[in-house]
Design an enzyme around this catalytic site. Structure first.
Site, PDB file in Angstrom:
ATOM      1  N   SER A   1       0.833  -1.197   0.000  1.00 62.21           N
ATOM      2  CA  SER A   1       0.000   0.000   0.000  1.00 62.21           C
ATOM      3  C   SER A   1       0.874   1.256   0.000  1.00 62.21           C
ATOM      4  O   SER A   1       1.737   1.402  -0.849  1.00 62.21           O
ATOM      5  CB  SER A   1      -0.961  -0.046   1.188  1.00 62.21           C
ATOM      6  OG  SER A   1      -2.031   0.846   0.995  1.00 62.21           O
TER       7      SER A   1
ATOM      8  N   ASP B   1      -6.110  -3.526  -2.162  1.00 58.33           N
ATOM      9  CA  ASP B   1      -5.018  -3.159  -1.262  1.00 58.33           C
ATOM     10  C   ASP B   1      -4.295  -4.381  -0.686  1.00 58.33           C
ATOM     11  O   ASP B   1      -4.931  -5.300  -0.147  1.00 58.33           O
ATOM     12  CB  ASP B   1      -5.594  -2.323  -0.118  1.00 58.33           C
ATOM     13  CG  ASP B   1      -4.532  -1.610   0.685  1.00 58.33           C
ATOM     14  OD1 ASP B   1      -3.708  -2.301   1.312  1.00 58.33           O
ATOM     15  OD2 ASP B   1      -4.517  -0.370   0.692  1.00 58.33           O
TER      16      ASP B   1
END
Length: 281
Positions: free
Chosen positions: A38, A163
């Site tokens: 991320s 993510d």
């Protein structure tokens, strides 16, 4: 000795990783391997491209620019509501983040970087942890940072990703698997903060995510084999306020987070490794 920097996810809190990087690079601790998830993938890409102290200045500039109003969640409230109703899956466009990444990294490929770099994302079709290790860097970071509900799933080569924090938020185990013998964990906090049962609908997803990420990290840390040195750097300047519904848009304290975490990480490294030679009495 093979040194790995493991940069975890955490949205706006990723600013603290800049302070950690400064503390590490000031001691001439340079990575042979960089792993990112991320926002950690974004910070990690710049370090893998420029594994020297000067990269901290560039990262600080990028975070400062974001704090001054160019953030990736900059849509007006009405537009976010309209997008949520229209798409049914997300409230922000990924276009601002893509533009920012392309301006900074252009057509950079993993193979171009002087330090080995890998990025974690969650494959939807395979329901699996996926590691980007080759090809263009920008699509990999977009995939790794596609926060569910905030940004749309990212498509790369016909496959859709969310993510990477969903499957491996702080990928310590991956570093060990790849042969790292010294691991520095750059995490954004929260892992030591007590969790409470959710009391509001929007807290359910956050608490569930925290349980998953902490469980994986705790397990990975507990199974680090003998002979592997691991250092978890402290994230200063974070608090329970960062758990609020709109905290992901709060970039106001970026510089304070960086400075506080730098000081805490420097002290941590002095205690763990001994003072830097230039600070010895």
């Amino acid at each position: 000795m093979t040194t790995a920097f493991v940069l975890g996810g955490g949205g706006v809190l990723g600013a603290v990783e800049v302070g950690m990087l400064r503390a590490l690079l000031e001691r001439d601790i340079v990575p042979d391997l960089v792993l990112g998830t991320s926002v950690g993938a974004l910070n990690g890409a710049l370090v893998a491209r420029q594994p020297e102290l000067a990269v901290v200045d560039r990262l600080t500039e990028l975070w400062a620019e974001t704090a001054q109003g160019g953030d990736v969640y900059g849509d007006r409230p009405l537009r976010t509501v309209r997008r949520a109703v229209t798409t049914g899956t997300h409230i922000y466009s990924s276009a601002p983040l893509r533009r920012r990444l392309e301006e900074e990294l252009g057509e950079t490929r993993f193979e171009d970087l002087p330090v080995r770099f890998e990025v974690c994302a969650a494959s939807i079709e395979r329901a699996a942890e996926h590691w980007f290790t080759s090809g263009p860097v920008v699509p990999a970071i977009l995939a790794s940072a596609a926060v569910p509900g905030l940004l749309p799933p990212a498509e790369v080569d016909g496959e859709h990703f969310l993510d990477g924090g969903l499957v491996n938020s702080i990928p310590v185990g991956r570093a060990v698997e790849l042969g790292a013998t010294r691991v520095f964990v750059l995490q954004v906090g929260r892992i030591d903060r007590p969790l409470k049962p959710p009391t509001k609908p929007w807290e359910v997803a956050r608490v569930s995510f925290e349980v998953a990420r902490r469980h994986r990290f705790t397990r990975d840390m507990a199974t680090i084999p003998d002979g592997v040195e691991a250092h978890v750097l402290p994230a200063a300047g974070t608090s329970s306020r960062d758990d609020s519904l709109w905290a992901h848009r709060d970039f106001a304290g970026v510089q304070a987070r960086i400075d506080a975490t730098y000081a805490a990480s420097r002290s941590h490294l002095d205690e763990a490794l001994g003072p830097r030679p230039d600070r010895r009495p």
